[in-house]
Write a protein that holds these residues in place. Structure first.
Motif, short mmCIF file in Angstrom:
data_model
loop_
_atom_site.label_atom_id
_atom_site.label_comp_id
_atom_site.label_asym_id
_atom_site.label_seq_id
_atom_site.Cartn_x
_atom_site.Cartn_y
_atom_site.Cartn_z
N LEU A 114 0.85 -1.19 0.00
CA LEU A 114 0.00 0.00 0.00
C LEU A 114 0.88 1.24 0.00
O LEU A 114 1.88 1.30 0.71
CB LEU A 114 -0.91 0.01 1.22
CG LEU A 114 -2.06 -1.00 1.21
CD1 LEU A 114 -2.83 -0.93 2.51
CD2 LEU A 114 -2.98 -0.74 0.05
N CYS A 115 0.50 2.23 -0.78
CA CYS A 115 1.26 3.46 -0.86
C CYS A 115 1.17 4.19 0.47
O CYS A 115 0.08 4.31 1.05
CB CYS A 115 0.71 4.33 -1.98
SG CYS A 115 1.60 5.89 -2.13
N GLY A 118 -1.43 6.86 0.74
CA GLY A 118 -2.82 6.44 0.72
C GLY A 118 -3.47 6.50 -0.64
O GLY A 118 -4.70 6.49 -0.74
N SER A 119 -2.68 6.53 -1.72
CA SER A 119 -3.29 6.65 -3.04
C SER A 119 -3.52 5.30 -3.71
O SER A 119 -3.91 5.26 -4.85
CB SER A 119 -2.43 7.54 -3.94
OG SER A 119 -1.14 7.00 -4.05
N GLY A 120 -3.30 4.20 -3.02
CA GLY A 120 -3.66 2.91 -3.59
C GLY A 120 -2.58 1.86 -3.46
O GLY A 120 -1.57 2.03 -2.78
N GLU A 121 -2.83 0.75 -4.14
CA GLU A 121 -1.94 -0.40 -4.12
C GLU A 121 -0.82 -0.20 -5.14
O GLU A 121 -1.07 0.25 -6.26
CB GLU A 121 -2.74 -1.65 -4.49
CG GLU A 121 -1.98 -2.94 -4.44
CD GLU A 121 -1.98 -3.57 -3.07
OE1 GLU A 121 -1.14 -4.45 -2.86
OE2 GLU A 121 -2.78 -3.19 -2.22
N THR A 123 2.19 -1.54 -7.71
CA THR A 123 2.35 -2.72 -8.56
C THR A 123 3.82 -3.02 -8.77
O THR A 123 4.68 -2.14 -8.69
CB THR A 123 1.71 -2.47 -9.95
OG1 THR A 123 2.33 -1.36 -10.54
CG2 THR A 123 0.23 -2.23 -9.81
N LEU A 152 3.58 3.09 -7.93
CA LEU A 152 2.15 3.33 -8.07
C LEU A 152 1.74 3.12 -9.52
O LEU A 152 2.48 3.47 -10.43
CB LEU A 152 1.81 4.75 -7.65
CG LEU A 152 1.87 5.02 -6.15
CD1 LEU A 152 1.68 6.49 -5.89
CD2 LEU A 152 0.82 4.22 -5.44
N VAL A 155 -2.38 6.63 -13.20
CA VAL A 155 -3.78 7.04 -13.03
C VAL A 155 -4.24 7.67 -14.31
O VAL A 155 -3.63 8.59 -14.84
CB VAL A 155 -3.90 8.05 -11.84
CG1 VAL A 155 -5.32 8.49 -11.68
CG2 VAL A 155 -3.35 7.44 -10.58
#
Length: 156
Positions: A114-115, A118-121, A123, A152, A155
């Motif tokens: 997890l970042c 808090g901006s996501g998972e 890779t 990340l 996006v």
């Protein structure tokens, strides 16, 4: 106290002030001479002061050493390759025939994907892999580490 006594006391104080100022000037001159003597003694003991290097100059000696070491090695490699081509041989390359040896590989995974912001998972985009021969009590396994590289996702 009358005006004559005040004038006399004022003259005495001015004379005393002149004496103190003269003594201060003599003391400062003596200090300057002592500092010059101390500076000369330090220079004699430790040598002249070194000049300050700018940050661009820090790597110059290393670059020169790398260049001097690299030139003969590069020339030797080119000469060997040219001689092998002249004889009709392929230039020799190091062989990595370690396929028959047992392998011990350790994968170093991060604690979480997890970042932190808090901006996501995150890779996996690749891995740093290194291998080396490890000599343990007569066996020669190929040891290795693999550390994944994560980031990340894009996006859109």
């Amino acid at each position: 106290m009358d005006a004559a006594d005040l004038a006399h006391e004022n003259a005495l104080l001015k004379a005393r002030l002149a004496e103190v100022e003269a003594m201060l000037a003599a003391t400062q001159e003596a200090n300057r001479r002592l500092q010059d003597i101390l500076r000369a003694a330090r220079r004699k003991k430790f040598g002249p002061r070194s000049g300050k290097l700018s940050p661009e100059q820090f790597n110059l000696p290393l670059e020169d050493a790398e260049f001097v070491q690299g030139v003969p090695e590069e020339a030797q490699e080119k000469a060997e390759a040219a001689m092998q081509r002249a004889r009709g041989e392929e230039p020799r390359r190091p062989k990595r025939n370690r396929g028959h040896l047992p392998r011990v590989e350790r994968v170093i995974e991060p604690a979480g994907t997890l970042c932190p912001c808090g901006s996501g998972e995150m890779t996996k985009i690749g891995a740093d892999v290194s291998e080396w021969l490890d000599n343990n009590a007569g066996t020669v396994p190929v040891a290795g580490h693999a550390a994944p590289q994560i980031c990340l996702p894009l996006v859109r």
